[in-house]
Enzyme design. Structure first.
Site, short mmCIF file in Angstrom:
data_model
loop_
_atom_site.label_atom_id
_atom_site.label_comp_id
_atom_site.label_asym_id
_atom_site.label_seq_id
_atom_site.Cartn_x
_atom_site.Cartn_y
_atom_site.Cartn_z
N HIS A 17 1.16 -0.94 0.06
CA HIS A 17 -0.23 0.30 0.30
C HIS A 17 0.49 1.51 0.13
O HIS A 17 0.16 1.91 -1.16
CB HIS A 17 -0.95 -0.16 1.19
CG HIS A 17 -2.19 -0.92 1.80
ND1 HIS A 17 -3.46 -1.11 1.55
CD2 HIS A 17 -1.73 -2.50 1.20
CE1 HIS A 17 -3.88 -2.44 1.85
NE2 HIS A 17 -2.32 -3.11 1.35
N ASP A 117 -6.87 4.40 1.67
CA ASP A 117 -7.42 3.01 1.30
C ASP A 117 -8.21 2.93 3.02
O ASP A 117 -8.67 1.44 3.13
CB ASP A 117 -6.79 1.75 1.07
CG ASP A 117 -5.40 1.45 1.75
OD1 ASP A 117 -4.81 2.92 2.54
OD2 ASP A 117 -4.52 0.89 0.99
N THR A 138 -5.20 0.02 -3.36
CA THR A 138 -3.81 -0.80 -4.57
C THR A 138 -3.94 -2.22 -4.76
O THR A 138 -3.05 -2.70 -4.81
CB THR A 138 -2.46 -0.44 -3.07
OG1 THR A 138 -3.13 -1.57 -2.33
CG2 THR A 138 -2.83 1.10 -2.43
N GLN A 349 13.46 -5.86 -5.83
CA GLN A 349 12.57 -6.02 -7.33
C GLN A 349 12.51 -5.67 -8.46
O GLN A 349 12.69 -5.97 -9.57
CB GLN A 349 11.07 -6.18 -6.76
CG GLN A 349 10.30 -7.33 -7.33
CD GLN A 349 9.55 -7.70 -6.95
OE1 GLN A 349 9.31 -8.88 -6.27
NE2 GLN A 349 7.93 -7.62 -6.94
N ASP A 388 -6.18 -10.67 -2.13
CA ASP A 388 -6.66 -10.46 -3.34
C ASP A 388 -5.86 -11.29 -4.67
O ASP A 388 -5.94 -11.47 -5.23
CB ASP A 388 -6.17 -8.73 -4.30
CG ASP A 388 -4.52 -8.29 -3.88
OD1 ASP A 388 -4.44 -8.38 -2.82
OD2 ASP A 388 -4.30 -8.12 -5.23
#
Length: 473
Positions: A17, A117, A138, A349, A388
């Protein structure tokens, strides 16, 4: 340049987030907004320790601010801990937010809007203080739409999931009727999660969303257009402005991304990748909060070594649960890792995925990771952990066809076979699909593209709000 407005951004205090909201904050900072970014005390400390957020990449208009101490820590992988974090934000964070908003209006430019959020907290403040709320989810549009459809699934008796019904098709998520199975619904929809407090919060969200000023999503029309049309039928004002990490890099003309990490990145893996052949390495990372059992660790490890492929594995110190009394690592795994593997506690990453040596990504399928992989043109093997990620992995494998879905399976033979399929048997096909989707992502964030234009529309919308606020002062 004229003052554009003062935006308060409050993310749920988890790495994924914070990462995407910081990218949005940076884009808004570039557009002459004052931005106050609110974090819990521990995430603030970790961000300053491990990222370059205070390196001068933001203007003086941007400032980090912290909640009072006492909010539940950010390292969490269970529904109970997520709920504890949320309710501590309600108890400690909401009163502090109200005071901060009132105090800022007295001592400086008042807040123009709130981007968050934290839906329930934000709406409480909006109703009482009249501050417009942009709900920045997000996650992707597809997972969001699955969450919004939960009340319909309950009404149609498709939830709770029936015994042995995990592979049955779900019919009450519009636009997904032909391919979404019960096992592809967000993990909160599974029987053992449906009685928890987080699930109850999810069930109330579709009714609350109508009270928002707008929804912001870190996605792009070329990826999720069909699902976005269903969302907009109920909630018309949706700004799709992603992929945000790529948009920020493009606008700043950066080759290497800035770091928003809450963990210490080990950059030695880049030198190791430099010594590998193109598209020869599978990158393995299950994100910042996913956890696995020791048995799962061993199955993944054997699968990676037995595949014979080079691998770079992010092995967080807290990745494996219940490590007490663990047995030594088998010699064949140690030797196989020395020959073909490299392990780090955390990795940069975006840079890893964009490295020419990386040809595949074994991922938990968090939304940031999914977008980063698509933009970099790296096909995925998806092993979702929670939330999710179950829905994301189905879309990766079945809809976008940019990878393989391995959810609810964890044995060494399956891991090995999936790696061989991704890196050998279907390599050309999957690379072509993900590279084509990556091109669409880059077109979306280029001047004239859908996300580029939507971000400009969002900026103009906030500027109009600021003009209205100033007229009332």
């Amino acid at each position: 340049m004229e003052f554009s407005g003062h935006i308060l951004i409050v993310p749920f205090p988890l790495q994924g987030h914070i990462n995407s909201m910081l990218n949005l904050a940076h884009l808004l900072d570039l557009s002459n907004f004052h931005v106050t970014f609110l974090l819990t005390a521990d995430t603030h400390a970790r961000l300053l320790a491990h990222s370059d957020v205070d390196s001068g990449r933001f203007s003086p208009r941007f400032r980090l601010h912290t909640f009072p101490a006492g909010i539940h820590g950010d390292r969490t992988g269970s529904q109970e801990e997520l709920a504890e974090m949320f309710y501590s934000l309600v108890k400690i964070g909401e009163p502090f937010l109200r005071e901060l908003i009132a105090r800022t209006g007295d001592s400086g430019p008042p807040f123009t809007c709130l981007i968050s959020d934290l839906l329930e907290i934000s709406l409480n403040i909006s109703r009482d203080l009249g501050l417009p709320v942009y709900y920045f989810r997000t996650i992707g549009a597809s997972a969001l739409w699955a969450y919004f459809s939960v009340p319909d699934l309950i009404q149609a008796n498709e939830l709770p999931i029936k015994e042995n019904g995990m592979d049955s098709l779900v019919t009450k998520v519009k636009g997904m009727e032909g391919f979404l199975r019960a096992r592809d619904l967000p993990s909160l929809c599974r029987a053992d999660e449906m009685t928890g407090p987080v699930f109850k919060l999810v069930c109330t969200q579709p009714q609350l969303v109508h009270q928002l000023h707008a929804i912001i999503l870190n996605t792009f029309e070329g990826l999720e257009g069909p699902i976005l049309s269903h969302i907009r039928a109920k909630y018309p004002k949706v700004y799709t402005i992603g992929p945000l990490h790529a948009s920020l890099k493009a606008r700043l003309q950066l080759k290497q991304a800035s770091s928003n990490s809450l963990l210490q990145e080990d950059r030695s893996c880049i030198a190791w990748l430099d010594s590998q052949e193109p598209k020869s390495v599978i990158y393995v990372s299950f994100g910042s909060i996913s956890v696995i059992t020791r048995q799962q660790l061993m199955e993944f490890w054997y699968g990676l070594v037995n595949s014979g492929k080079k691998f770079l594995w992010v092995m967080r110190p807290d990745l494996v649960v219940a490590k007490d009394g663990e047995t030594p690592i088998p010699l064949e795994l140690e030797e196989g890792t020395k020959a073909n593997g490299y392990m780090v506690g955390w990795a940069p990453q975006e840079e890893v995925l964009e490295h020419p040596a990386v040809g595949g990504f074994l991922t938990h399928c968090g939304w940031n990771s999914t977008l980063e992989s698509i933009v970099a043109g790296v096909p995925m093997i998806c092993w979702p952990f929670f939330a999710d990620q179950q829905t994301n992995s189905r879309f990766v494998g079945e809809v976008w066809k940019v990878g393989l879905d391995m959810k609810d399976v964890c044995d060494r033979s399956s891991v090995e076979n999936m790696i061989r399929e991704l890196m050998d048997k279907r390599k050309g096909e999957l690379l072509k699909r993900v590279e084509d989707m990556g091109k669409l992502a880059k077109e979306a964030i280029t001047e004239g593209g859908s996300s580029y234009c939507n971000l400009d529309c969002l900026i103009q919308d906030i500027i109009k709000l600021n003009v209205s606020v100033r007229k009332t002062i």
